[in-house]
Design a protein around this motif. Structure first.
Motif, PDB file in Angstrom:
ATOM      1  N   ALA A  64       1.137  -1.038   0.092  1.00 46.70           N
ATOM      2  CA  ALA A  64      -0.084   0.159   0.359  1.00 46.70           C
ATOM      3  C   ALA A  64       0.812   1.639   0.134  1.00 46.70           C
ATOM      4  O   ALA A  64       1.694   1.308   0.708  1.00 46.70           O
ATOM      5  CB  ALA A  64      -1.023  -0.095   1.658  1.00 46.70           C
ATOM      6  N   LYS A  65       0.405   2.266  -0.854  1.00 46.07           N
ATOM      7  CA  LYS A  65       1.431   3.473  -0.714  1.00 46.07           C
ATOM      8  C   LYS A  65       0.562   4.624  -0.464  1.00 46.07           C
ATOM      9  O   LYS A  65       0.031   5.248   0.019  1.00 46.07           O
ATOM     10  CB  LYS A  65       1.382   4.361  -2.430  1.00 46.07           C
ATOM     11  N   THR A  66       0.701   4.455   1.071  1.00 46.01           N
ATOM     12  CA  THR A  66       0.175   5.395   2.102  1.00 46.01           C
ATOM     13  C   THR A  66       1.201   5.842   3.335  1.00 46.01           C
ATOM     14  O   THR A  66       2.135   5.718   2.827  1.00 46.01           O
ATOM     15  CB  THR A  66      -0.945   4.352   3.234  1.00 46.01           C
ATOM     16  N   PRO A  67       1.124   7.137   4.027  1.00 41.43           N
ATOM     17  CA  PRO A  67       1.907   7.877   4.912  1.00 41.43           C
ATOM     18  C   PRO A  67       2.132   7.248   5.918  1.00 41.43           C
ATOM     19  O   PRO A  67       2.847   6.681   6.773  1.00 41.43           O
ATOM     20  CB  PRO A  67       0.922   8.281   5.212  1.00 41.43           C
ATOM     21  N   GLN A  68       1.878   6.025   6.402  1.00 44.75           N
ATOM     22  CA  GLN A  68       1.960   4.380   7.408  1.00 44.75           C
ATOM     23  C   GLN A  68       2.956   3.345   6.852  1.00 44.75           C
ATOM     24  O   GLN A  68       2.816   3.828   5.495  1.00 44.75           O
ATOM     25  CB  GLN A  68       0.663   3.574   7.793  1.00 44.75           C
ATOM     26  N   MET A  69       3.653   3.288   7.800  1.00 43.33           N
ATOM     27  CA  MET A  69       4.850   2.641   7.402  1.00 43.33           C
ATOM     28  C   MET A  69       4.206   0.682   6.560  1.00 43.33           C
ATOM     29  O   MET A  69       3.383   0.695   7.328  1.00 43.33           O
ATOM     30  CB  MET A  69       6.113   2.286   8.410  1.00 43.33           C
ATOM     31  N   ASN A  70       4.672  -0.249   5.974  1.00 42.01           N
ATOM     32  CA  ASN A  70       3.632  -0.987   5.071  1.00 42.01           C
ATOM     33  C   ASN A  70       4.853  -2.234   5.314  1.00 42.01           C
ATOM     34  O   ASN A  70       5.940  -1.596   5.600  1.00 42.01           O
ATOM     35  CB  ASN A  70       3.346  -1.160   3.803  1.00 42.01           C
ATOM     36  N   ASP A  71       4.764  -3.463   4.926  1.00 40.34           N
ATOM     37  CA  ASP A  71       5.717  -4.397   5.244  1.00 40.34           C
ATOM     38  C   ASP A  71       7.191  -4.079   4.197  1.00 40.34           C
ATOM     39  O   ASP A  71       7.922  -4.846   4.866  1.00 40.34           O
ATOM     40  CB  ASP A  71       5.110  -5.360   4.914  1.00 40.34           C
ATOM     41  N   ARG A  72       7.558  -3.363   3.623  1.00 40.59           N
ATOM     42  CA  ARG A  72       8.548  -3.602   2.880  1.00 40.59           C
ATOM     43  C   ARG A  72       8.727  -2.277   3.685  1.00 40.59           C
ATOM     44  O   ARG A  72      10.548  -2.104   3.940  1.00 40.59           O
ATOM     45  CB  ARG A  72       7.631  -3.297   1.174  1.00 40.59           C
TER      46      ARG A  72
END
Length: 111
Positions: A15-23
């Motif tokens: 997901a391209k969001t402001p929150q950190m994702n798994d990557r």
């Protein structure tokens, strides 16, 4: 035009969001493990107490294994890419550094 020398698996979507994702989390963990790896290496080179050296050495080995697992996970998911080395470039580097063998303090019998 894609880079023909790039070695990388297809990228797993995140997901391209402001929150950190798994990557982001795994990349942060990998960077931390690399930092620890370097720091433990310096500590081992300067360790005088044998028992403490053995403990830190064991921790260092575990740290290196964790760093490798995180790298493998990122590479598997396509989040870490490499540049394929070119034969000419490898040959040039080999020639450049093979001349340094004679400068080693213990002779040039190092292969």
């Amino acid at each position: 035009m894609p880079n023909q020398n790039k070695v990388q698996n297809p990228e797993s979507p995140v997901a391209k969001t402001p929150q950190m994702n798994d990557r982001d989390f795994i990349n942060d963990m990998l960077a931390t493990e690399k930092y620890f790896c370097n720091s433990l290496s310096v500590a081992l080179h300067e360790m005088s107490n044998q028992a403490l050296f053995q403990d830190i050495f064991s921790i260092s080995k575990e740290n290196q294994e964790m760093q490798r697992e995180l790298y493998n996970l990122m590479f598997e998911k396509g989040w870490y890419g490499l540049e394929e080395a070119q034969t000419a470039s490898l040959s040039q580097s080999y020639q450049q550094f093979s001349g340094y063998k004679s400068q080693f303090p213990y002779g040039s019998n190092i292969q």
